[in-house]
Design an enzyme around this catalytic site. Structure first.
Site, short mmCIF file in Angstrom:
data_model
loop_
_atom_site.label_atom_id
_atom_site.label_comp_id
_atom_site.label_asym_id
_atom_site.label_seq_id
_atom_site.Cartn_x
_atom_site.Cartn_y
_atom_site.Cartn_z
N LYS A 94 -42.03 -15.82 -25.88
CA LYS A 94 -41.47 -14.50 -25.49
C LYS A 94 -42.43 -13.57 -25.09
O LYS A 94 -43.65 -13.56 -25.50
CB LYS A 94 -40.47 -13.82 -26.15
CG LYS A 94 -39.23 -14.56 -26.61
CD LYS A 94 -38.45 -13.83 -27.63
CE LYS A 94 -37.21 -14.67 -28.01
NZ LYS A 94 -36.21 -14.56 -26.90
N ARG A 109 -28.61 -22.17 -28.87
CA ARG A 109 -27.62 -23.20 -28.59
C ARG A 109 -28.08 -24.37 -29.41
O ARG A 109 -27.13 -25.23 -29.58
CB ARG A 109 -27.33 -23.26 -26.94
CG ARG A 109 -28.62 -23.89 -26.29
CD ARG A 109 -28.65 -23.44 -24.98
NE ARG A 109 -29.09 -22.09 -24.85
CZ ARG A 109 -28.84 -21.34 -23.51
NH1 ARG A 109 -28.77 -22.13 -22.35
NH2 ARG A 109 -29.36 -19.97 -23.58
#
Length: 495
Positions: free
Chosen positions: A275, A349
């Site tokens: 990130k 996920r």
């Protein structure tokens, strides 16, 4: 703070450091006439001089011979909602008037609140929502701060005047005594820095909830391997902190359980798909779904709800490292479905897929609700005002909408069109973990739908609501505890 409900004590006779008087803009002066006589008509004067008009969240302090009186505006009677009452309650307790050093007790007059009657669509009486806002607003996270030289007020008692003020007092008081603290419990977990909220520490926190109706088990990496949860384990590979797959069982009723799945990434660097540095400190919030799940278990247990419940928290860090999963790797989930990992920052996920598969395999739940800070696209779509909701069962989503309206933890239903499946087609595996730049919010949910089979399921993306960047009317800056009150409202009506 202790809530006391008393009857047969007038506003003129109550002994408290502060007396709180709610007013509407329509106030005509009759309700507090005796009290106003005692104050030398000060209440009447502030209305006449327009120093106070009763507008929503307006505050005025007057000093009387018997103590302080805080006037708080509710707005026009016809426009008052349960949420506006929460905000008014939060505003008055956020204010400097109730943070003075010598304020340790407060009393709330409910005379005007009772005049409002039952609000449209509200489950409880108006005073309940005002007090709920009061209690939610009192949360503070001070674990890492030095004690202040001048200690601010710690209001120990709030006396509510009028025994019928809460309507169904038993149910409403139990909610205030259990669900609000459970929300604060979740907020504490999320606000704690990741160095002090590792997978192991979160697992120990879960174990502390064990009791007569609650059993907790924690699967380590080896146990997860035996289950075939390689999707979950792929996220944990880059971290030195061992993963902990937490499973909690609450048995309070009969039949198949409700399954609550909470994403529990205690720190998310993005892995190899690192990130940006800006804002990465907020990635301690990536376990907000799991924290909410623990808060729900805590509240359900305290209320002894007549249901069966399981909570599954796939807990790990997502870090870069020599052993970290690489973009392009393929892993196999517990269901046998293969996943091509194109972006390691789409890790939520991956852990949820195995958590959902585990819940179905071992518990065959009647309902699955997953909560996850899953996508940045959620904030792009909805700002910071609503939870994105998607699922395969309209009745379940309708019930969550009702709980949303009651708690103001708002949900907004998004589509799960069959065409989204094409976004996730992989050339080398059954599915890929991202669908490209477009539709990121819904393709993430569609990915999860591939693992639920026919089980009624709802996905709640709380990425935009789990953290507040600034103070809100009754929620201070930081973790919000989103999901606890919403799901508890749903469970209270679960059949």
């Amino acid at each position: 703070m202790e809530i006391k409900i008393v009857d047969n004590i007038a506003e003129t006779d109550i002994k408290a450091d502060v007396l709180i008087l709610p007013f509407t803009e329509d106030y005509k002066g009759a309700v507090y006439s005796k009290l106003d006589e005692q104050t030398g008509s000060l209440i009447k004067r502030v209305f006449e001089t327009k120093e106070f008009t009763g507008k929503h969240a307006e505050l005025t302090l007057i000093h009387t011979t018997t103590g302080r009186v805080v006037l708080v505006g509710l707005g026009k009677a016809a426009d008052i909602t349960s949420e506006k009452l929460r905000r008014a309650g939060g505003k008055v307790f956020f204010s400097k008037y109730l943070k003075a050093a010598n304020v340790s007790s407060a009393a709330l007059s409910t005379a005007v609140l009772r005049e409002l009657g039952q609000l449209k669509g509200a489950k409880y009486a108006p005073a309940f929502y005002f007090v709920e806002g009061v209690l939610l607003s009192r949360y503070e996270f001070k674990r890492y701060k030095k004690p202040e030289k001048e200690q601010r007020a710690d209001i120990k008692t709030l006396t509510v005047l009028g025994s019928g003020a809460f309507g169904n007092s038993d149910g409403s008081i139990k909610w205030l005594d259990t669900v609000v603290p459970a929300s604060s419990f979740a907020r504490d977990l999320v606000n704690t820095p990741s160095s002090d909220m590792t997978p192991a520490i979160l697992a120990e926190t879960a174990k502390s909830l064990a009791g007569k109706r609650v059993k907790v088990k924690v699967l380590d990496a080896e146990a997860a391997k035996k289950e075939g949860m390689w999707s979950y384990l792929s996220v944990a590979k880059g971290s030195e902190e061992p993963p902990k797959f937490i499973v909690i069982e609450y048995k309070g009723g009969k039949g198949a359980p409700v399954a609550i799945i909470g994403k529990s990434i205690t720190f998310d660097s993005g892995g190899i798909s690192l990130k940006p540095a800006d804002g990465m400190e907020k990635m301690k919030y990536d376990m907000a779904g799991g924290a909410a799940a623990l808060g729900i278990v805590k509240a359900v247990s305290a209320l002894a709800l007549p249901i069966n419940l399981i909570a599954v928290l796939p807990t790990t860090e997502n870090m870069p490292g020599g052993n970290a999963t690489r973009p392009g790797d393929v892993v196999t989930a517990i269901t046998g479905k293969t996943i091509e990992i194109l972006n390691t920052d789409a890790e939520g996920r991956l852990v949820l897929a195995d958590a959902i598969g585990y819940a179905i395999k071992h518990y065959k739940p009647a309902v699955i609700i997953d909560m996850a800070t899953l996508t940045g696209a959620c904030s792009i779509a909805l700002g910071n005002e609503a939870i994105a909701m998607m699922g395969n069962n309209e009745a379940l989503m309708d019930n969550l909408k009702k709980a949303s309206a009651e708690t103001y933890e708002r949900v907004w239903q998004m589509p799960l069109y069959e065409e989204y499946k094409d976004y996730l087609k992989s050339d080398i595996a059954d599915i890929k973990n991202i669908g490209g730049r477009t539709g990121g919010l819904v393709t993430a949910a569609y990915f999860l739908s591939e693992f639920v089979d026919d089980t009624p399921w709802v996905h709640l993306d709380i990425a935009s609501t789990a953290n507040a960047d600034k103070d809100k009317p009754y929620i201070c800056k930081g973790a919000t505890g989103i999901g606890v009150r919403l799901i508890m409202s749903y469970l209270l009506n679960y059949d």
